[in-house]
Scaffold this motif. Structure first.
Motif, PDB file in Angstrom:
ATOM      1  N   UNK A   1      -5.138  -3.350   4.129  1.00  0.00           N
ATOM      2  CA  UNK A   1      -6.352  -3.328   3.315  1.00  0.00           C
ATOM      3  C   UNK A   1      -5.691  -3.938   1.735  1.00  0.00           C
ATOM      4  N   UNK A   2      -4.965  -4.646   1.556  1.00  0.00           N
ATOM      5  CA  UNK A   2      -4.242  -5.105   0.451  1.00  0.00           C
ATOM      6  C   UNK A   2      -4.326  -4.005  -0.564  1.00  0.00           C
ATOM      7  N   UNK A   3      -3.722  -2.849   0.026  1.00  0.00           N
ATOM      8  CA  UNK A   3      -3.332  -1.653  -0.974  1.00  0.00           C
ATOM      9  C   UNK A   3      -4.387  -0.676  -1.451  1.00  0.00           C
ATOM     10  N   UNK A   4      -5.736  -1.081  -1.033  1.00  0.00           N
ATOM     11  CA  UNK A   4      -6.572  -0.074  -1.494  1.00  0.00           C
ATOM     12  C   UNK A   4      -6.465   1.252  -1.088  1.00  0.00           C
TER      13      UNK A   4
ATOM     14  N   UNK B   1       1.466  -4.023  -1.258  1.00  0.00           N
ATOM     15  CA  UNK B   1       0.420  -3.351  -0.778  1.00  0.00           C
ATOM     16  C   UNK B   1       0.729  -1.923  -0.750  1.00  0.00           C
ATOM     17  N   UNK B   2       2.050  -1.535  -0.203  1.00  0.00           N
ATOM     18  CA  UNK B   2       2.174  -0.143   0.139  1.00  0.00           C
ATOM     19  C   UNK B   2       2.863   0.400  -1.396  1.00  0.00           C
ATOM     20  N   UNK B   3       3.036  -0.200  -2.311  1.00  0.00           N
ATOM     21  CA  UNK B   3       3.325   0.105  -3.539  1.00  0.00           C
ATOM     22  C   UNK B   3       2.103   0.706  -4.353  1.00  0.00           C
ATOM     23  N   UNK B   4       1.171   0.053  -4.113  1.00  0.00           N
ATOM     24  CA  UNK B   4      -0.289   0.171  -4.763  1.00  0.00           C
ATOM     25  C   UNK B   4      -1.310   1.239  -4.314  1.00  0.00           C
ATOM     26  N   UNK B   5      -0.772   1.980  -3.352  1.00  0.00           N
ATOM     27  CA  UNK B   5      -1.655   3.069  -2.799  1.00  0.00           C
ATOM     28  C   UNK B   5      -0.583   4.228  -2.571  1.00  0.00           C
ATOM     29  N   UNK B   6      -1.303   5.218  -2.314  1.00  0.00           N
ATOM     30  CA  UNK B   6      -0.758   6.732  -1.917  1.00  0.00           C
ATOM     31  C   UNK B   6      -0.656   6.872  -0.482  1.00  0.00           C
ATOM     32  N   UNK B   7      -1.638   6.323   0.179  1.00  0.00           N
ATOM     33  CA  UNK B   7      -1.512   6.490   1.484  1.00  0.00           C
ATOM     34  C   UNK B   7      -0.599   5.849   2.285  1.00  0.00           C
ATOM     35  N   UNK B   8       0.060   6.292   3.412  1.00  0.00           N
ATOM     36  CA  UNK B   8       0.817   5.559   4.478  1.00  0.00           C
ATOM     37  C   UNK B   8      -0.026   4.573   5.083  1.00  0.00           C
TER      38      UNK B   8
END
Length: 141
Positions: free
Chosen positions: A66-69, A123-130
């Motif tokens: 989700x593009x790092x959302x 994307x992974x760097x933008x979000x705290x979720x896995x």
């Protein structure tokens, strides 16, 4: 991107995918895409999501980036509620079963996707979720 803009953007990709035997241009030039058909977890309606895939033998991996959302994509929740789905891949349409991949296997598969498409690392760097990794396994007919 708001839901209406995303819906319109997805519709353009779906139309192009179907008109060109599973190939699209623009941001997805050269990427392998599939159209994931799920049943809405809340609505019960069919939903279609165009997704970049990583083929691996008889499995196709998809990624809930989700593009790092900060939240998972709707299709992910739909697959949790009903892992039986179908896909359009190239010119074929067939049923699949979704299986979430976790742990070291998930990490290795996600890293392979990041090597192919570095945006997934962003994307992974933008979000705290896995970001979830889902294997789609063809259901024999």
């Amino acid at each position: 991107m708001d839901k209406e803009s995303l819906r319109a953007w997805n519709e353009q990709i779906i139309t192009e995918f179907r008109a060109n035997g599973g190939k699209v241009g623009g941001n997805f030039e050269g990427a392998q895409l599939l159209l994931l058909h799920t049943i809405g977890a809340k609505s019960g309606k069919e939903r279609i999501a165009p997704l970049v895939t990583l083929p691996d033998g008889d499995r196709l991996f998809i990624f809930g980036s989700k593009a790092g959302e900060p939240t998972h994509p709707d299709w992910y929740h739909n697959l949790l509620a009903n892992p039986a789905a179908s896909i359009e891949y190239g010119t074929e349409t067939y049923p699949v079963r979704a299986v979430e991949i976790t742990g070291a296997e998930r990490d290795a598969i996600y890293e392979r996707q990041c090597e192919r498409f570095p945006g997934f690392r962003d994307y992974q760097a933008k979000t705290t979720r896995m970001i979830p990794v889902i294997a789609l396994e063809r259901i024999p007919s």
